[in-house]
Design an enzyme around this catalytic site. Structure first.
Site, mmCIF file in Angstrom:
data_model
loop_
_atom_site.group_PDB
_atom_site.id
_atom_site.type_symbol
_atom_site.label_atom_id
_atom_site.label_comp_id
_atom_site.label_asym_id
_atom_site.label_seq_id
_atom_site.Cartn_x
_atom_site.Cartn_y
_atom_site.Cartn_z
ATOM 1 N N GLY A 175 0.802 -1.230 0.000
ATOM 2 C CA GLY A 175 0.000 0.000 0.000
ATOM 3 C C GLY A 175 0.828 1.271 0.000
ATOM 4 O O GLY A 175 1.847 1.404 -0.705
ATOM 5 N N ALA A 177 -21.185 1.529 19.713
ATOM 6 C CA ALA A 177 -22.065 0.596 20.416
ATOM 7 C C ALA A 177 -21.648 -0.855 20.175
ATOM 8 O O ALA A 177 -21.834 -1.717 21.036
ATOM 9 C CB ALA A 177 -23.507 0.810 19.960
ATOM 10 N N TYR A 219 -10.433 4.840 15.219
ATOM 11 C CA TYR A 219 -9.474 5.288 14.192
ATOM 12 C C TYR A 219 -9.327 6.815 14.214
ATOM 13 O O TYR A 219 -8.212 7.354 14.231
ATOM 14 C CB TYR A 219 -9.990 4.813 12.830
ATOM 15 C CG TYR A 219 -9.082 5.084 11.657
ATOM 16 C CD1 TYR A 219 -7.919 4.324 11.459
ATOM 17 C CD2 TYR A 219 -9.393 6.072 10.730
ATOM 18 C CE1 TYR A 219 -7.100 4.566 10.352
ATOM 19 C CE2 TYR A 219 -8.581 6.318 9.628
ATOM 20 C CZ TYR A 219 -7.437 5.553 9.440
ATOM 21 O OH TYR A 219 -6.630 5.790 8.350
ATOM 22 N N LYS A 272 -16.175 -0.141 13.533
ATOM 23 C CA LYS A 272 -17.454 -0.556 14.142
ATOM 24 C C LYS A 272 -18.055 0.693 14.759
ATOM 25 O O LYS A 272 -17.304 1.575 15.212
ATOM 26 C CB LYS A 272 -17.227 -1.558 15.292
ATOM 27 C CG LYS A 272 -16.863 -2.961 14.871
ATOM 28 C CD LYS A 272 -18.114 -3.773 14.563
ATOM 29 C CE LYS A 272 -17.705 -5.138 14.041
ATOM 30 N NZ LYS A 272 -18.464 -5.606 12.943
ATOM 31 N N THR A 285 -5.966 1.129 -1.687
ATOM 32 C CA THR A 285 -5.023 0.150 -1.120
ATOM 33 C C THR A 285 -5.840 -1.028 -0.581
ATOM 34 O O THR A 285 -7.075 -0.987 -0.588
ATOM 35 C CB THR A 285 -4.218 0.729 0.063
ATOM 36 O OG1 THR A 285 -5.123 0.989 1.140
ATOM 37 C CG2 THR A 285 -3.461 1.994 -0.296
ATOM 38 N N LYS A 320 -6.025 9.066 14.952
ATOM 39 C CA LYS A 320 -5.444 9.959 13.924
ATOM 40 C C LYS A 320 -5.511 11.425 14.374
ATOM 41 O O LYS A 320 -4.604 12.210 14.076
ATOM 42 C CB LYS A 320 -6.166 9.770 12.589
ATOM 43 C CG LYS A 320 -5.958 8.367 11.979
ATOM 44 C CD LYS A 320 -4.504 8.078 11.654
ATOM 45 C CE LYS A 320 -4.344 6.803 10.841
ATOM 46 N NZ LYS A 320 -2.954 6.498 10.491
HETATM 47 P P1 NAD Z 1 -2.510 -1.054 4.434
HETATM 48 O O1 NAD Z 1 -3.380 -1.821 5.371
HETATM 49 O O2 NAD Z 1 -2.568 -1.424 2.993
HETATM 50 O O3 NAD Z 1 -0.997 -1.129 4.920
HETATM 51 C C1 NAD Z 1 -0.651 -0.892 6.258
HETATM 52 C C2 NAD Z 1 0.647 -1.597 6.568
HETATM 53 O O4 NAD Z 1 0.925 -1.392 7.969
HETATM 54 C C3 NAD Z 1 0.555 -3.106 6.337
HETATM 55 O O5 NAD Z 1 1.642 -3.550 5.562
HETATM 56 C C4 NAD Z 1 0.574 -3.680 7.737
HETATM 57 O O6 NAD Z 1 1.160 -4.961 7.820
HETATM 58 C C5 NAD Z 1 1.387 -2.634 8.503
HETATM 59 N N1 NAD Z 1 1.128 -2.727 9.938
HETATM 60 C C6 NAD Z 1 -0.081 -2.798 10.543
HETATM 61 N N2 NAD Z 1 0.101 -2.973 11.861
HETATM 62 C C7 NAD Z 1 1.432 -2.998 12.107
HETATM 63 C C8 NAD Z 1 2.221 -3.164 13.264
HETATM 64 N N3 NAD Z 1 1.649 -3.353 14.452
HETATM 65 N N4 NAD Z 1 3.553 -3.136 13.140
HETATM 66 C C9 NAD Z 1 4.143 -2.969 11.944
HETATM 67 N N5 NAD Z 1 3.445 -2.798 10.790
HETATM 68 C C10 NAD Z 1 2.107 -2.835 10.875
HETATM 69 O O7 NAD Z 1 -2.875 0.474 4.670
HETATM 70 P P2 NAD Z 1 -2.620 1.750 3.729
HETATM 71 O O8 NAD Z 1 -3.887 2.070 3.059
HETATM 72 O O9 NAD Z 1 -1.385 1.587 2.940
HETATM 73 O O10 NAD Z 1 -2.432 2.869 4.859
HETATM 74 C C11 NAD Z 1 -1.168 3.390 5.228
HETATM 75 C C12 NAD Z 1 -1.399 4.521 6.217
HETATM 76 O O11 NAD Z 1 -2.219 5.525 5.605
HETATM 77 C C13 NAD Z 1 -2.130 4.104 7.469
HETATM 78 O O12 NAD Z 1 -1.632 4.791 8.584
HETATM 79 C C14 NAD Z 1 -3.550 4.523 7.211
HETATM 80 O O13 NAD Z 1 -4.273 4.752 8.402
HETATM 81 C C15 NAD Z 1 -3.320 5.802 6.438
HETATM 82 N N6 NAD Z 1 -4.461 6.182 5.610
HETATM 83 C C16 NAD Z 1 -4.868 5.418 4.567
HETATM 84 C C17 NAD Z 1 -5.959 5.808 3.813
HETATM 85 C C18 NAD Z 1 -6.456 5.019 2.630
HETATM 86 O O14 NAD Z 1 -7.453 5.436 2.045
HETATM 87 N N7 NAD Z 1 -5.811 3.934 2.241
HETATM 88 C C19 NAD Z 1 -6.639 6.981 4.142
HETATM 89 C C20 NAD Z 1 -6.210 7.743 5.208
HETATM 90 C C21 NAD Z 1 -5.110 7.343 5.929
#
Ligand code: NAD
Length: 473
Positions: free
Chosen positions: A244, A324, A379, A321, A414, A383
């Site tokens: 991602g 509630a 979440y 979720k 992603t 954030k």
């Molecule tokens: P994703 O789920 O595709 O990838 C997240 C990665 O973080 C994964 O490879 C996962 O294994 C790793 N990860 C999770 N928990 C972990 C831990 N405890 N230790 C080490 N690694 C860990 O998510 P993404 O869409 O690529 O999101 C990346 C960031 O962007 C995140 O912080 C997400 O909250 C933020 N974000 C994403 C979106 C979106 O639309 N995709 C929107 C807003 C914010």
């Protein structure tokens, strides 16, 4: 990851059906750029009288034969434009706003720093109103201005009003893939600090960013002229790098010359090793919420004898979720990965002096942390807390010559967003000014921009990469 709606809208049949039904047709965003050419095409310059930031713009576009610079002959501010362009030997092509010809502008840049009272607003109107229909597909509108809290009350009022202008105009021109942004510079900021942000906002690298305000403050760091590998010799640590957004960040930082440590969970070993190998980086298999995670990172850095120049807190999870129906493990896991682990790792690296002077801490937050979102109390709490962490740490890190900023992505394609129900996905993709979702590369380019030496003046900013998502401000 597929946005079938967007693909269909660009087939011949799909286009006619969507048009007939008056359904939005997402513009095709131009993300292509070669390192040497950050902007190509016609650029028209405007300014209120006593504009002070034009030299920063002129320095950025000087000696670029692929940029044709126009000015409006009869507009107020023209003399400042002539003076600044002459100093940088930029040839000006005169243009009349209402000229009936096919010229289109890829960029419209207006120096609004000379707007001192609300009576000066008409300069903005006089420049943009007759011109705006000439903005090209994927065009860029950029306003240069002053940070309100560094101004007198009357000027602060007028400069703050510009935010409403750019955010509304962004909504009007989004359908043509065009973006509108505002750079606010503190008084006393050295003008070369504006060059990196101007380049980025005019370039295709900011294709999915619109309606944003970038604040530039004074920096102790040296600003180097831009080059193709601005991160050469820098060490970066990216969490959640196996897929991602994180994988895109690791690749983009490496492309800019950085050596990247790619961190992710032990069960991502296959993906993580492949990415680390592809970019000649270092894999680090670790759960960032494990009790000794921060210490393990410290130990690894000691073993490699390296400091971190760029720390990217990207790993994140959702456990959506309504409150509630939410379980305590869902609440706890989200807060620990998205927020507590980022705090602990940052503090451990600082305590062991493992973030280099001139370093950058970049936190990937979310628009949910700004606006809140249904089913995301956990979440959005995590954030919003991350944004609070950025604000709280800014002065402390500034005193150590390190900057900290946040990026708040909107809907990015992603695996995280693939899990959402189809209806929610469609809302996420379409409810923004550009009528489409972002790609991991959009967030990665923004991270790389913040990591570059030329972004030394950005501290405590929250940059939304969301196509001006309708969630929140
Ligand atoms: P994703 O789920 O595709 O990838 C997240 C990665 O973080 C994964 O490879 C996962 O294994 C790793 N990860 C999770 N928990 C972990 C831990 N405890 N230790 C080490 N690694 C860990 O998510 P993404 O869409 O690529 O999101 C990346 C960031 O962007 C995140 O912080 C997400 O909250 C933020 N974000 C994403 C979106 C979106 O639309 N995709 C929107 C807003 C914010």
């Amino acid at each position: 990851m597929k946005d079938m709606y967007q693909r269909l809208a660009h087939t011949r049949l799909g286009h006619s059906i969507f048009s007939a039904l008056k359904m939005p047709i997402p513009p095709q965003l131009d993300r292509q750029q070669t390192e040497a050419v950050f902007f190509k095409g016609n650029l028209v310059l405007g300014a209120a009288p006593q504009a002070e930031l034009l030299p920063a713009l002129c320095h950025t576009i000087a000696r670029k034969p692929h940029i044709l610079t126009y000015n409006i002959g009869d507009i107020i501010g023209a003399s400042d434009i002539k003076k600044a362009t002459k100093r940088y030997k930029i040839p000006l092509i005169p243009y009349q706003s209402n000229q009936a010809d096919p010229v289109q502008f890829k960029a419209m840049v207006f120096d609004a720093s000379g707007i001192h009272t609300t009576q000066d607003f008409h300069y903005l109107f006089d420049f943009f109103q007759p011109l705006i229909k000439k903005l090209a597909m994927n065009g860029r509108v950029l306003l240069l201005a002053r940070t309100p809290h560094t101004c007198t009350p009357a000027q602060a009022t007028a400069q703050t009003a510009l935010i409403g202008f750019i955010r509304s105009l962004a909504k009007e021109v989004g359908k043509q893939g065009a973006t509108v942004q505002l750079i606010q510079a503190d008084y006393g900021v050295e003008l070369p600090l504006l060059e990196g942000p101007i380049r980025f906002l005019l370039s295709p690298k900011s294709a999915y960013i619109s309606g944003q305000v970038i604040h530039i403050s004074a920096a102790q760091q040296t600003v180097f002229p831009h080059n193709a590998k601005p991160l050469r010799g820098k060490h970066a640590l990216v969490t959640g790098a196996a897929r991602g957004v994180g994988a895109a960040i690791a690749r983009t930082l490496a492309k800019a010359g950085a050596q990247v440590i790619c961190l992710d969970l032990p069960d991502t070993v296959e993906n993580l090793s492949a990415i680390a190998e592809e970019i000649a980086g270092e894999p680090l298999l670790l759960d960032i919420t494990a009790p000794r995670a921060a210490q393990q990172i410290v130990d690894m850095l000691r073993e490699l004898s390296c400091d971190i120049d760029i720390l990217v807190h990207n790993a994140g999870i959702t456990r959506d979720k309504t409150l509630a129906n939410m379980t305590k493990p869902q609440w706890n896991a989200t807060v620990s990965v998205n927020l507590t682990a980022c705090e602990q790792i940052t503090h451990a690296l600082l305590e062991h002096q493992l973030i280099a002077s001139g370093g950058r801490v970049i936190c990937i937050a979310s628009v949910s942390g700004i606006a809140g979102n249904f089913g995301q109390t956990n979440y959005a709490t995590s954030k919003a807390g991350l944004l609070g962490f950025v604000t709280a740490m800014t002065p402390l890190l500034q005193s150590q010559n390190i900057t900290i900023n946040a990026i708040a992505p909107g809907f990015i394609e992603t695996e995280m967003t693939q899990q959402l129900p189809t209806f929610v996905k469609e809302i996420g993709r379409r409810f923004n000014s550009l009528k489409q979702s972002g790609l991991p590369i959009d967030v990665a380019e923004a991270v790389t921009f913040l990591a570059e030496p030329s972004s030394a003046g950005l501290q405590g900013n929250v940059l939304r990469v969301c196509g001006q998502n309708l969630l929140g401000a």
